[in-house]
Design a protein around this motif. Sequence first.
Motif, PDB file in Angstrom:
ATOM      1  N   GLU A  25       7.228  -1.188   6.682  1.00  0.00           N
ATOM      2  CA  GLU A  25       8.125  -0.459   5.771  1.00  0.00           C
ATOM      3  C   GLU A  25       8.554  -1.311   4.572  1.00  0.00           C
ATOM      4  O   GLU A  25       8.545  -0.837   3.436  1.00  0.00           O
ATOM      5  CB  GLU A  25       9.353   0.051   6.514  1.00  0.00           C
ATOM      6  N   ASP A  26       8.920  -2.571   4.811  1.00  0.00           N
ATOM      7  CA  ASP A  26       9.331  -3.440   3.700  1.00  0.00           C
ATOM      8  C   ASP A  26       8.182  -3.661   2.720  1.00  0.00           C
ATOM      9  O   ASP A  26       8.385  -3.647   1.502  1.00  0.00           O
ATOM     10  CB  ASP A  26       9.826  -4.799   4.216  1.00  0.00           C
ATOM     11  N   GLU A  27       6.997  -3.859   3.253  1.00  0.00           N
ATOM     12  CA  GLU A  27       5.831  -4.056   2.383  1.00  0.00           C
ATOM     13  C   GLU A  27       5.510  -2.791   1.600  1.00  0.00           C
ATOM     14  O   GLU A  27       5.121  -2.862   0.430  1.00  0.00           O
ATOM     15  CB  GLU A  27       4.631  -4.490   3.222  1.00  0.00           C
ATOM     16  N   ARG A  28       5.712  -1.630   2.211  1.00  0.00           N
ATOM     17  CA  ARG A  28       5.489  -0.367   1.492  1.00  0.00           C
ATOM     18  C   ARG A  28       6.483  -0.221   0.343  1.00  0.00           C
ATOM     19  O   ARG A  28       6.126   0.262  -0.728  1.00  0.00           O
ATOM     20  CB  ARG A  28       5.586   0.821   2.438  1.00  0.00           C
ATOM     21  N   HIS A  29       7.721  -0.643   0.558  1.00  0.00           N
ATOM     22  CA  HIS A  29       8.696  -0.614  -0.539  1.00  0.00           C
ATOM     23  C   HIS A  29       8.259  -1.557  -1.657  1.00  0.00           C
ATOM     24  O   HIS A  29       8.415  -1.233  -2.842  1.00  0.00           O
ATOM     25  CB  HIS A  29      10.093  -0.973  -0.021  1.00  0.00           C
ATOM     26  N   THR A  30       7.705  -2.694  -1.291  1.00  0.00           N
ATOM     27  CA  THR A  30       7.195  -3.637  -2.297  1.00  0.00           C
ATOM     28  C   THR A  30       6.034  -3.013  -3.071  1.00  0.00           C
ATOM     29  O   THR A  30       5.982  -3.099  -4.300  1.00  0.00           O
ATOM     30  CB  THR A  30       6.761  -4.961  -1.641  1.00  0.00           C
ATOM     31  N   LYS A  90      14.928   7.606 -19.127  1.00  0.00           N
ATOM     32  CA  LYS A  90      15.657   8.272 -20.208  1.00  0.00           C
ATOM     33  C   LYS A  90      16.739   9.208 -19.663  1.00  0.00           C
ATOM     34  O   LYS A  90      17.738   9.452 -20.332  1.00  0.00           O
ATOM     35  CB  LYS A  90      14.694   9.043 -21.109  1.00  0.00           C
ATOM     36  N   LEU A  91      16.530   9.707 -18.462  1.00  0.00           N
ATOM     37  CA  LEU A  91      17.518  10.571 -17.826  1.00  0.00           C
ATOM     38  C   LEU A  91      18.611   9.766 -17.124  1.00  0.00           C
ATOM     39  O   LEU A  91      19.531  10.337 -16.545  1.00  0.00           O
ATOM     40  CB  LEU A  91      16.839  11.501 -16.815  1.00  0.00           C
ATOM     41  N   GLY A  92      18.471   8.438 -17.161  1.00  0.00           N
ATOM     42  CA  GLY A  92      19.485   7.580 -16.565  1.00  0.00           C
ATOM     43  C   GLY A  92      19.291   7.297 -15.084  1.00  0.00           C
ATOM     44  O   GLY A  92      20.206   6.820 -14.413  1.00  0.00           O
ATOM     45  N   ILE A  93      18.117   7.577 -14.578  1.00  0.00           N
ATOM     46  CA  ILE A  93      17.839   7.321 -13.164  1.00  0.00           C
ATOM     47  C   ILE A  93      17.604   5.823 -12.975  1.00  0.00           C
ATOM     48  O   ILE A  93      16.855   5.201 -13.728  1.00  0.00           O
ATOM     49  CB  ILE A  93      16.635   8.155 -12.686  1.00  0.00           C
ATOM     50  N   SER A  94      18.229   5.241 -11.961  1.00  0.00           N
ATOM     51  CA  SER A  94      18.163   3.798 -11.731  1.00  0.00           C
ATOM     52  C   SER A  94      16.788   3.360 -11.227  1.00  0.00           C
ATOM     53  O   SER A  94      16.030   4.166 -10.659  1.00  0.00           O
ATOM     54  CB  SER A  94      19.218   3.374 -10.715  1.00  0.00           C
ATOM     55  N   GLN A  95      16.489   2.078 -11.418  1.00  0.00           N
ATOM     56  CA  GLN A  95      15.238   1.514 -10.913  1.00  0.00           C
ATOM     57  C   GLN A  95      15.144   1.656  -9.395  1.00  0.00           C
ATOM     58  O   GLN A  95      14.054   1.912  -8.869  1.00  0.00           O
ATOM     59  CB  GLN A  95      15.113   0.036 -11.311  1.00  0.00           C
ATOM     60  N   ASP A  96      16.255   1.474  -8.704  1.00  0.00           N
ATOM     61  CA  ASP A  96      16.243   1.619  -7.248  1.00  0.00           C
ATOM     62  C   ASP A  96      15.857   3.040  -6.842  1.00  0.00           C
ATOM     63  O   ASP A  96      15.059   3.230  -5.916  1.00  0.00           O
ATOM     64  CB  ASP A  96      17.611   1.271  -6.649  1.00  0.00           C
ATOM     65  N   THR A  97      16.393   4.020  -7.528  1.00  0.00           N
ATOM     66  CA  THR A  97      16.069   5.415  -7.224  1.00  0.00           C
ATOM     67  C   THR A  97      14.613   5.710  -7.562  1.00  0.00           C
ATOM     68  O   THR A  97      13.911   6.374  -6.783  1.00  0.00           O
ATOM     69  CB  THR A  97      17.003   6.370  -7.996  1.00  0.00           C
ATOM     70  N   ILE A  98      14.138   5.215  -8.690  1.00  0.00           N
ATOM     71  CA  ILE A  98      12.738   5.417  -9.080  1.00  0.00           C
ATOM     72  C   ILE A  98      11.815   4.782  -8.044  1.00  0.00           C
ATOM     73  O   ILE A  98      10.827   5.390  -7.621  1.00  0.00           O
ATOM     74  CB  ILE A  98      12.472   4.837 -10.488  1.00  0.00           C
ATOM     75  N   TYR A 110       8.208   5.293  -3.287  1.00  0.00           N
ATOM     76  CA  TYR A 110       7.953   5.092  -1.856  1.00  0.00           C
ATOM     77  C   TYR A 110       7.680   6.430  -1.171  1.00  0.00           C
ATOM     78  O   TYR A 110       6.722   6.577  -0.406  1.00  0.00           O
ATOM     79  CB  TYR A 110       9.148   4.386  -1.219  1.00  0.00           C
ATOM     80  N   GLU A 111       8.509   7.422  -1.460  1.00  0.00           N
ATOM     81  CA  GLU A 111       8.346   8.744  -0.851  1.00  0.00           C
ATOM     82  C   GLU A 111       7.034   9.397  -1.295  1.00  0.00           C
ATOM     83  O   GLU A 111       6.352  10.039  -0.493  1.00  0.00           O
ATOM     84  CB  GLU A 111       9.537   9.632  -1.188  1.00  0.00           C
ATOM     85  N   ILE A 112       6.682   9.213  -2.556  1.00  0.00           N
ATOM     86  CA  ILE A 112       5.402   9.744  -3.052  1.00  0.00           C
ATOM     87  C   ILE A 112       4.247   9.050  -2.352  1.00  0.00           C
ATOM     88  O   ILE A 112       3.262   9.683  -1.969  1.00  0.00           O
ATOM     89  CB  ILE A 112       5.310   9.606  -4.584  1.00  0.00           C
ATOM     90  N   GLY A 113       4.370   7.734  -2.166  1.00  0.00           N
ATOM     91  CA  GLY A 113       3.333   6.991  -1.445  1.00  0.00           C
ATOM     92  C   GLY A 113       3.136   7.522  -0.041  1.00  0.00           C
ATOM     93  O   GLY A 113       1.995   7.689   0.418  1.00  0.00           O
ATOM     94  N   ASP A 114       4.219   7.803   0.661  1.00  0.00           N
ATOM     95  CA  ASP A 114       4.128   8.373   2.006  1.00  0.00           C
ATOM     96  C   ASP A 114       3.451   9.742   1.968  1.00  0.00           C
ATOM     97  O   ASP A 114       2.584  10.040   2.790  1.00  0.00           O
ATOM     98  CB  ASP A 114       5.518   8.505   2.629  1.00  0.00           C
ATOM     99  N   PHE A 115       3.852  10.561   1.002  1.00  0.00           N
ATOM    100  CA  PHE A 115       3.248  11.893   0.864  1.00  0.00           C
ATOM    101  C   PHE A 115       1.748  11.783   0.624  1.00  0.00           C
ATOM    102  O   PHE A 115       0.943  12.448   1.283  1.00  0.00           O
ATOM    103  CB  PHE A 115       3.912  12.667  -0.279  1.00  0.00           C
ATOM    104  N   LEU A 116       1.357  10.938  -0.339  1.00  0.00           N
ATOM    105  CA  LEU A 116      -0.062  10.792  -0.656  1.00  0.00           C
ATOM    106  C   LEU A 116      -0.841  10.258   0.535  1.00  0.00           C
ATOM    107  O   LEU A 116      -1.966  10.692   0.798  1.00  0.00           O
ATOM    108  CB  LEU A 116      -0.245   9.875  -1.873  1.00  0.00           C
ATOM    109  N   ASP A 117      -0.239   9.320   1.259  1.00  0.00           N
ATOM    110  CA  ASP A 117      -0.901   8.761   2.433  1.00  0.00           C
ATOM    111  C   ASP A 117      -1.193   9.834   3.468  1.00  0.00           C
ATOM    112  O   ASP A 117      -2.266   9.857   4.069  1.00  0.00           O
ATOM    113  CB  ASP A 117      -0.029   7.654   3.045  1.00  0.00           C
ATOM    114  N   GLU A 118      -0.255  10.752   3.653  1.00  0.00           N
ATOM    115  CA  GLU A 118      -0.401  11.791   4.667  1.00  0.00           C
ATOM    116  C   GLU A 118      -1.243  12.976   4.211  1.00  0.00           C
ATOM    117  O   GLU A 118      -1.928  13.599   5.019  1.00  0.00           O
ATOM    118  CB  GLU A 118       0.976  12.310   5.081  1.00  0.00           C
ATOM    119  N   LYS A 119      -1.199  13.314   2.911  1.00  0.00           N
ATOM    120  CA  LYS A 119      -1.745  14.602   2.469  1.00  0.00           C
ATOM    121  C   LYS A 119      -2.978  14.528   1.560  1.00  0.00           C
ATOM    122  O   LYS A 119      -3.640  15.545   1.381  1.00  0.00           O
ATOM    123  CB  LYS A 119      -0.664  15.379   1.698  1.00  0.00           C
ATOM    124  N   VAL A 120      -3.260  13.366   0.973  1.00  0.00           N
ATOM    125  CA  VAL A 120      -4.320  13.312  -0.035  1.00  0.00           C
ATOM    126  C   VAL A 120      -5.424  12.365   0.406  1.00  0.00           C
ATOM    127  O   VAL A 120      -5.158  11.213   0.762  1.00  0.00           O
ATOM    128  CB  VAL A 120      -3.751  12.862  -1.408  1.00  0.00           C
TER     129      VAL A 120
END
Length: 84
Positions: free
Chosen positions: A66-71, A24-32, A37-47
Amino acid sequence: MSTVVQNFDVWKKFLGQRVEQAEKLGISQDTISELAYEIGDFLDEKVDPANHSNRALKELWGVADEDERHTIARLMVKLAKSNA
C-alpha cells in the motif's frame, strides 16, 4: 477513454491537464495524490493494459504494498505535471 489509455504519451498529457485543472480549483496535492491512488486501483482491477508502458505500471502496482502504491501514485502525478 480507451484511446487515452492506449498511448502512454497521450495518457501522461491527459493526466497532466487534469492535475492542472485540479490545482486551479484549489485541490491539495495530498488530495490529488489520493485520487491518483484510487484511479490506480481502479485501473488495476478493471483495465487490461493496451501497451507495454501500461503493462509495466500494472505489474509494478501488482507487486507493491500500500505505501509503495501511494508512492507510485505520487510519482505519476509528478510525471503528469511535467507533461502537461
